[in-house]
Write a protein that holds these residues in place. Structure first.
Motif, PDB file in Angstrom:
ATOM      1  N   HIS A   1      -6.069  -5.738   2.238  1.00  0.00           N
ATOM      2  CA  HIS A   1      -5.432  -5.656   0.931  1.00  0.00           C
ATOM      3  C   HIS A   1      -6.417  -5.488  -0.220  1.00  0.00           C
ATOM      4  O   HIS A   1      -6.242  -6.064  -1.297  1.00  0.00           O
ATOM      5  CB  HIS A   1      -4.557  -6.897   0.711  1.00  0.00           C
TER       6      HIS A   1
ATOM      7  N   LEU B   1      -3.933  -0.760   7.267  1.00  0.00           N
ATOM      8  CA  LEU B   1      -3.354  -0.830   5.924  1.00  0.00           C
ATOM      9  C   LEU B   1      -2.487  -2.070   5.708  1.00  0.00           C
ATOM     10  O   LEU B   1      -2.456  -2.619   4.604  1.00  0.00           O
ATOM     11  CB  LEU B   1      -2.545   0.440   5.646  1.00  0.00           C
TER      12      LEU B   1
ATOM     13  N   GLY C   1      -3.529   4.142   0.767  1.00  0.00           N
ATOM     14  CA  GLY C   1      -2.127   4.553   0.782  1.00  0.00           C
ATOM     15  C   GLY C   1      -1.961   6.008   0.401  1.00  0.00           C
ATOM     16  O   GLY C   1      -1.158   6.736   0.992  1.00  0.00           O
TER      17      GLY C   1
ATOM     18  N   TRP D   1       0.812  -1.218   0.000  1.00  0.00           N
ATOM     19  CA  TRP D   1       0.000   0.000   0.000  1.00  0.00           C
ATOM     20  C   TRP D   1       0.847   1.269   0.000  1.00  0.00           C
ATOM     21  O   TRP D   1       0.420   2.286  -0.556  1.00  0.00           O
ATOM     22  CB  TRP D   1      -0.944   0.011   1.216  1.00  0.00           C
TER      23      TRP D   1
ATOM     24  N   ARG E   1      -8.102   0.289  -0.442  1.00  0.00           N
ATOM     25  CA  ARG E   1      -7.196   0.583   0.664  1.00  0.00           C
ATOM     26  C   ARG E   1      -5.743   0.603   0.196  1.00  0.00           C
ATOM     27  O   ARG E   1      -4.933   1.381   0.703  1.00  0.00           O
ATOM     28  CB  ARG E   1      -7.390  -0.448   1.779  1.00  0.00           C
ATOM     29  N   THR E   2      -5.399  -0.262  -0.768  1.00  0.00           N
ATOM     30  CA  THR E   2      -4.019  -0.319  -1.247  1.00  0.00           C
ATOM     31  C   THR E   2      -3.639   0.960  -1.979  1.00  0.00           C
ATOM     32  O   THR E   2      -2.604   1.573  -1.685  1.00  0.00           O
ATOM     33  CB  THR E   2      -3.817  -1.535  -2.171  1.00  0.00           C
ATOM     34  N   TYR E   3      -4.460   1.378  -2.931  1.00  0.00           N
ATOM     35  CA  TYR E   3      -4.125   2.551  -3.742  1.00  0.00           C
ATOM     36  C   TYR E   3      -4.552   3.851  -3.055  1.00  0.00           C
ATOM     37  O   TYR E   3      -3.734   4.750  -2.837  1.00  0.00           O
ATOM     38  CB  TYR E   3      -4.774   2.439  -5.130  1.00  0.00           C
TER      39      TYR E   3
END
Length: 315
Positions: A192, A188, A201, A143, A196-198
């Protein structure tokens, strides 16, 4: 990618991607940008656009990354552009570290019928080249790699005069809600999902940027922290633990923003009041797009985030 799976994939890639030799009918091209040498290769196939136009696009994207980081993040990089028949625009991009002697290797699948307008509007290559500027992380910390690239890409393009500043904030207003934690979120490091990852982050990066600006009386921001990481040698060819990497950024700004925020957000959900945040930054949505309020509480921080900094390409 992370752990043994990551290294197996890189090894397979190195064996499967041929670097053109003197016997190859497709010559390599060399760009010198930001103190780095970037080798650009083309796969078999054709484009409607001339090679010179595509090379100029690669150079512009590399200059955007240089503008944000103060230099191109690694000394040598390779970009392989693969034509995709009957398509237009960038179809897909991926970046790896340490492939066949190159600290950074980016593969771009580009449509055969791509136009100059497609290249001017593209964000993917800049996003991918930003990946060269941070140590490779384990899967649970993917992330931070995607969040940095998602957050920095429009700012870097704006600082290089390739994107209007209003579009930077319009994109953030549209995208950040995707990063909010949902029911069952475990932080975070342990959630996954794509959002939340893109965008989770990216939200981490935005909140860190604002906090650094506030704590340093608007003298420094996330840009100073990630420049310090790059200057310490922290490119994609390194495998540094995340906390060690964030500590380098914190030392550069004389704060503990990055490590503190990581400890708060990594294993528990952290909700951000986006409505309040946009109001303080002076970012307002209207039927004609985003309107920026220069009298807002944090308007000076918003303006500092997108203001270009001096460039130094020495290594």
């Amino acid at each position: 990618m992370g752990s043994l799976t990551k290294y197996a994939a890189i090894a397979a890639l190195a064996l499967s991607v041929a670097i053109p030799t003197s016997a190859s009918p497709i010559p390599s091209h060399t760009l010198n940008v930001g103190g780095a040498t970037i080798q650009v290769d083309f796969g078999a196939g054709k484009f409607d656009l001339p090679t010179s136009t595509i090379l100029a696009w690669v150079e512009t994207c590399a200059k955007s990354v240089t503008t944000y980081y103060g230099r191109f993040p690694v000394a040598r990089a390779r970009v392989l552009i693969l034509p995709v028949a009957d398509e237009h625009g960038v179809v897909q991009g991926t970046t790896w570290g340490n492939v066949r002697g190159f600290p950074a290797f980016t593969r771009i699948r580009l449509g055969e019928h791509t136009t100059t307008a497609d290249l001017a509007a593209d964000w993917t290559l800049t996003h991918e080249l930003i990946h060269t500027a941070f140590p490779d992380q384990a899967d649970d910390q993917n992330w931070i790699e995607e969040g940095l690239a998602t957050y920095i890409e429009p700012i870097a393009r704006a600082q290089n005069h390739q994107l209007p500043i209003t579009q930077v904030w319009d994109g953030m207003m549209q995208g950040m809600p995707n990063g909010e934690p949902e029911k069952g979120d475990r932080g975070l490091d342990r959630t996954h999902t794509w959002g939340r990852t893109y965008w989770g982050g990216a939200m981490f990066c935005l909140m860190a940027d604002i906090a650094i600006h506030r704590q340093t009386h608007n003298r420094q921001g996330l840009q100073d922290a990630v420049r310090a990481i790059v200057n310490a040698g922290g490119g994609i060819d390194k495998d540094w633990p995340l906390l060690r990497t964030l500590e380098i950024g914190d030392r550069a700004t004389n704060t503990t923003v990055l490590t503190d925020l990581y400890r708060q957000w990594s294993t528990s959900p952290s909700q951000v009041d986006l409505t309040d945040l946009w109001s303080k930054l002076g970012v307002h949505s209207s039927s004609n797009g985003v309107i920026l309020d220069h009298t807002a509480l944090w308007a000076n921080i918003r303006e500092a985030i997108t203001t270009p900094r001096p460039i130094s390409t020495s290594r």
